[in-house]
Design an enzyme around this catalytic site. Structure first.
Site, PDB file in Angstrom:
ATOM      1  N   LYS A 290      25.811 -41.178 -20.777  1.00 29.27           N
ATOM      2  CA  LYS A 290      26.550 -39.917 -20.780  1.00 29.27           C
ATOM      3  C   LYS A 290      27.639 -39.945 -21.849  1.00 29.27           C
ATOM      4  O   LYS A 290      28.107 -41.007 -22.267  1.00 29.27           O
ATOM      5  CB  LYS A 290      27.199 -39.668 -19.411  1.00 29.27           C
ATOM      6  CG  LYS A 290      26.244 -39.772 -18.223  1.00 29.27           C
ATOM      7  CD  LYS A 290      25.178 -38.686 -18.247  1.00 29.27           C
ATOM      8  CE  LYS A 290      24.380 -38.654 -16.956  1.00 29.27           C
ATOM      9  NZ  LYS A 290      23.444 -39.766 -16.791  1.00 29.27           N
ATOM     10  N   ASP A 291      28.039 -38.755 -22.295  1.00 33.21           N
ATOM     11  CA  ASP A 291      29.087 -38.637 -23.305  1.00 33.21           C
ATOM     12  C   ASP A 291      30.445 -39.020 -22.731  1.00 33.21           C
ATOM     13  O   ASP A 291      30.675 -38.968 -21.520  1.00 33.21           O
ATOM     14  CB  ASP A 291      29.155 -37.204 -23.840  1.00 33.21           C
ATOM     15  CG  ASP A 291      27.916 -36.835 -24.639  1.00 33.21           C
ATOM     16  OD1 ASP A 291      27.229 -37.753 -25.115  1.00 33.21           O
ATOM     17  OD2 ASP A 291      27.643 -35.630 -24.776  1.00 33.21           O
ATOM     18  N   LYS A 292      31.378 -39.335 -23.627  1.00 33.55           N
ATOM     19  CA  LYS A 292      32.705 -39.764 -23.196  1.00 33.55           C
ATOM     20  C   LYS A 292      33.548 -38.602 -22.691  1.00 33.55           C
ATOM     21  O   LYS A 292      34.104 -38.673 -21.592  1.00 33.55           O
ATOM     22  CB  LYS A 292      33.428 -40.472 -24.337  1.00 33.55           C
ATOM     23  CG  LYS A 292      34.861 -40.874 -23.983  1.00 33.55           C
ATOM     24  CD  LYS A 292      35.556 -41.589 -25.127  1.00 33.55           C
ATOM     25  CE  LYS A 292      36.984 -41.961 -24.728  1.00 33.55           C
ATOM     26  NZ  LYS A 292      37.714 -42.664 -25.801  1.00 33.55           N
TER      27      LYS A 292
END
Length: 460
Positions: free
Chosen positions: A92-94
């Site tokens: 997942k993205d930050k």
């Protein structure tokens, strides 16, 4: 259909299927504006199950402003174990709030540390680690703030509803200037493009590296990655990359490349050591990178070709919700939840004239999905016009299927991927802010849906 933003066109997403004007606005104003929750598909035993038979502790983590790899590294450091003992189903993205499963081998529930920006809930134990892809999909709740014309959202919804159903009646003026947002969820559809993140959000070059690798142009691949400055990078980084492009001076590049560009510096170190005089030297430098990054380059090239194929299909006016003769369809995953159909790319069939009407019915009922190739050595390209499109795009980028017969982690057999992304979408309006709620199968990108509404710089 409208021409896409130049940054999107550079990675093969050449069109918006909605003719309505966009709403503009900003994504990810704060991590809480981008919420992702895994739709779990992993069975566990109770926490007190025998650790010999079930050595993997499984927990659910809510991560706030944590990139998945960074969290896994922090967790393994705090536990004093190898990073390889931490596993998860999807990265997942930050800049988001994400909820996802992890497994850790050989750890007791009480050993899990407190880590800032996280909440951890132990779920149970398992006999094997969670593997990449061990999820059904992801549920999203995303806020787009400070939109410039919120009223346009209703027209975009109408256009995407029509696209999901194969309705050809959308005009160049958009679906309806007086459309209103529907109450509740509406089934919408978009091309199942690979999103900007696949190629690098700020500096989309991974596909350029992968295309050069597949062509056997190893030095060009290195230059695409280490050189190739982008205006969105800091000025000092642009200057360092520009120096590489102009001089091919790898020792000098080490004096200029920022320490944060660890992979680029690693490549330069290897080239200084081996002399950088033969194509094999540049290949060796790339092979020194982590194997997952090597695979990522080739996967990005395949994704770019896939996006180009979808854009050409749009250009030709071929349907996405149903097949034409020569298409290859895949069938519904038999293990998928009843209310959440997932394509199974391992079960495919080419559509002949004789079978066309039968397969159309399967697609209409959600039992089959039209696909396009993620081209590799073993990929079925199809026949008829769909096959022609795939071959013409490959020819345009200077590749053949056999070019993906590559050494080590670069090698790829290829696969297929559904071309239409359908979802039940809810949209709520609060002044100039819009909240979008929807779920997507694993491997599909939320930003591919949101781009149809925003119609602007994907990084804004």
């Amino acid at each position: 259909m409208q021409a896409a933003h130049p940054i999107e066109r550079a990675v093969g997403m050449e069109y918006y299927v909605s003719d309505a004007d966009g709403v503009g606005g900003r994504l990810r104003s704060s991590p809480a504006d981008f919420r992702v929750r895994e739709l779990e598909a992993f069975d566990t035993e109770p926490v007190d199950a025998d650790t010999g038979a079930y050595p993997h502790l499984v927990f659910r983590a809510e991560l706030r402003n944590w990139e998945t790899n960074d969290f896994a590294s922090k967790l393994s450091d705090r536990l004093g174990i190898s990073r390889e003992r931490v596993s998860w189903a999807g990265t997942k993205d930050k800049r988001a709030v994400t909820t996802q499963l992890f497994s850790v081998k050989g750890v007791a529930a009480g050993d899990l540390p407190e880590i800032g920006g996280t909440d951890i809930e132990v779920i149970g134990r398992a006999g094997r680690p969670i593997l990449f892809g061990d999820l059904a999909g992801n549920a999203f709740e995303i806020v787009v703030r400070d939109t410039e014309n919120t009223d346009n959202a209703a027209s975009v919804v109408a256009d995407l509803r029509a696209f999901a159903n194969g309705d050809d009646s959308v005009t160049s003026e958009g679906w309806s200037s007086d459309a209103t947002l529907p109450d509740g969820d509406t089934t919408v559809g978009v091309p199942n493009y690979f999103g900007q993140q696949r190629f690098g959000s700020r500096r989309p070059v991974t596909h350029e590296v992968g295309l050069a690798i597949a062509r056997g142009e190893w030095k060009d691949a290195v230059l695409a990655y280490v050189g190739n400055p982008n205006e969105r990078e800091p000025e000092s980084t642009q200057e360092a990359r520009g120096y590489v492009d102009e001089t091919h001076d790898w020792a000098g590049a080490l004096d200029r490349l920022p320490g944060a560009l660890g992979y680029e510096r690693s490549i330069c170190h290897r080239l200084v050591e081996n002399g950088a005089s033969e194509p094999a030297d540049f290949r060796e430098a790339l092979e020194a990178l982590p194997s997952n990054l090597q695979s990522l380059f080739v996967n990005a090239a395949q994704s770019y070709v896939f996006n180009r194929i979808l854009s050409e299909r749009l250009e030709r006016g071929l349907p996405f919700d149903r097949p034409v003769e020569g298409d290859v369809v895949c069938f519904r995953d038999s293990d998928a939840p009843e209310d959440f159909p997932i394509p199974d790319a391992d079960r495919t069939q080419e559509v002949t004239a004789k079978r066309l009407s039968t397969v159309e019915r399967h697609c209409e009922r959600g039992r089959a999905f039209v696909t396009a190739p993620l081209v590799g050595t073993d990929t079925e390209l199809g026949s008829g016009e769909p096959g022609d499109i795939a071959r013409e795009v490959l020819d345009d980028v200077g590749l053949e299927q056999g070019d993906f017969d590559l050494p080590g982690a670069f090698d790829s057999d290829g696969t297929r991927r559904a071309i239409l992304l359908r979802t039940d979408l809810g949209v709520e309006r609060d002044s100039a802010d819009l909240t979008f709620s929807f779920s997507l199968p694993k491997g599909s990108y939320a930003t591919v849906l949101l781009r149809e509404f925003r119609k602007g710089d994907p990084d804004a």
